[in-house]
Scaffold this active site. Structure first.
Site, short mmCIF file in Angstrom:
data_model
loop_
_atom_site.label_atom_id
_atom_site.label_comp_id
_atom_site.label_asym_id
_atom_site.label_seq_id
_atom_site.Cartn_x
_atom_site.Cartn_y
_atom_site.Cartn_z
N HIS A 253 16.57 -100.05 61.39
CA HIS A 253 15.89 -98.83 61.84
C HIS A 253 16.78 -98.04 62.78
O HIS A 253 17.50 -98.59 63.62
CB HIS A 253 14.51 -99.12 62.43
N ASP B 288 18.54 -101.63 70.51
CA ASP B 288 17.41 -101.71 69.57
C ASP B 288 17.21 -100.30 69.00
O ASP B 288 16.59 -99.49 69.66
CB ASP B 288 16.16 -102.21 70.30
N GLU C 289 10.27 -97.08 62.96
CA GLU C 289 10.01 -98.52 63.08
C GLU C 289 9.25 -98.83 64.36
O GLU C 289 8.35 -99.67 64.38
CB GLU C 289 11.34 -99.30 63.08
N GLU C 290 9.60 -98.12 65.44
CA GLU C 290 9.04 -98.46 66.75
C GLU C 290 7.56 -98.12 66.88
O GLU C 290 6.90 -98.53 67.83
CB GLU C 290 9.84 -97.77 67.87
N ASP D 267 17.89 -106.46 62.85
CA ASP D 267 17.23 -105.92 64.06
C ASP D 267 17.59 -106.83 65.24
O ASP D 267 18.16 -107.90 65.06
CB ASP D 267 15.71 -105.86 63.86
N HIS E 173 13.86 -102.92 75.03
CA HIS E 173 12.94 -101.83 75.39
C HIS E 173 13.06 -101.42 76.85
O HIS E 173 12.10 -100.92 77.44
CB HIS E 173 11.49 -102.14 75.00
#
Ligand code: CO
Ligand code: ZN
Length: 337
Positions: free
Chosen positions: A66, A170, A200-201, A223, A309
């Site tokens: 992603h 990420d 994706e998130e 990922d 994140h």
């Protein structure tokens, strides 16, 4: 490869606003593939066709990384020009106060907290509803952005030698891994669909339509995954620097056992170290591929990552390079599950 990583991690691209990062990736992959297109969801799909002379029994393989990143969307602008926002993806208020953000049009801002420098601020933690973005405006009318515009984080790429730090490791690190594998691959018997997926998130949405459209024989997501090697971390058998991880399970997927075996046997044959991954919390595009149509055998190659994140995510460069080597070998061979 570090220059490629730097370009990707510093690019803008919150979920649903992948245009800039997509253009950057497309420009670099186009010379290496037979076809490249963008679907209605904004997924970039690059096809490197199989060559029968490279071996029989070619399969169609979807490789998904992603390209979107977590971000913030403006919900309201007050009369003094301060912006309120909603998150796209899992954004913790703990990481936001004092952060810099940038919008698609280049407008920048800093995140403030109502309780900063007030007594409550010293003893409580921020709630998203108490945060705002200060873009330097003095009124609603001179704000350089509007409701619905999306911001991404701004942090420079830091190369510590073996360890690398950036926002959006990420999942731009996996975009870099997939791209480098494409660059390094020779002829393969397999039709290889390199998908740089959108959204994706916010729930692996891009991979839903991409996998339906491609209808692959096999799905492989790349990922990041969490680690258990930081102070007082929740016990987890994945660390930075011990090789890429091969996912067995996460909270959204039980990987296909044949795919897991194929990945582990290939790594063993190459002498590439790997870690067995069981992730309690979170999932990847592999979940959407696996559940597509009547089901697709799927797995995930994971890059161990600290501080996922937050605006400063850390990976190990050795893990990254070994992930590329493993992916090249997996995709270049005749696949029998
Ligand atoms: Co994520
Ligand atoms: Zn991710």
């Amino acid at each position: 490869m570090k220059e490629l990583i730097r370009q990707l991690v510093e690019a803008y691209g919150p979920s649903g606003h992948e245009g800039q990062i997509r253009a950057l990736i497309e420009e670099q992959v186009a010379p290496h593939v037979d076809d490249v297109r963008t679907d209605a969801m904004g997924n970039l799909i690059a096809l490197k066709r199989g060559r029968p002379e490279a071996g029989g029994g070619g399969k169609s393989v979807m490789v998904a990384a992603h390209m979107d990143e977590i971000g913030l969307v403006v919900t309201y602008i007050d009369e003094k020009g301060f912006l309120r926002f909603a998150p796209t993806g899992g954004v913790s208020p703990m990481t936001l106060v004092g952060s810099r953000v940038r919008f698609a049009n280049g407008a920048s801002g800093v995140i403030g907290w109502e309780k900063w420098m007030r007594p409550e601020g010293a003893t409580s933690r921020p709630d998203l509803s108490e945060l705002y973005i200060d873009v330097g405006a003095t009124s609603r009318d001179d704000a350089p952005v509007g409701v619905g515009d999306a911001a991404g984080f701004v942090r420079p790429f830091e190369d510590l030698g073996q360890r690398l730090i950036a926002k959006s490791m990420d999942n731009r690190i996996s975009c870099a891994v997939a791209m480098q594998a494409l660059f390094d691959l020779g002829d393969s018997p397999n039709d290889l669909y390199f998908c740089f997926t959108a959204q994706e998130e916010v729930g692996t949405r891009g991979a839903v339509t991409a996998s339906y459209g491609i209808d692959p024989d096999l799905g492989l997501a790349v990922d990041v995954t969490l680690v258990g090697d930081t102070p007082k971390a929740r016990p987890m058998a994945v660390s930075l620097g011990e090789g890429p991880a091969i996912k067995i399970m996460d909270s959204g997927m039980l990987a296909h056992p044949g795919v897991v075996r194929w990945m582990m046997e290939t790594a063993d044959a190459l002498g590439i170290p790997y870690q067995r991954e069981v992730l309690q919390g979170g999932s990847t595009d592999a979940r959407s591929i696996q559940l597509s149509r009547a089901g697709v055998p799927s797995g995930c190659l994971s890059i161990p990552c600290r501080y996922v994140h937050t605006p400063s995510e850390m990976v190990d460069y050795g893990d990254v390079q070994q992930a590329v080597s493993l992916l090249v070998e997996l995709l270049g061979q005749e696949i029998a599950l």
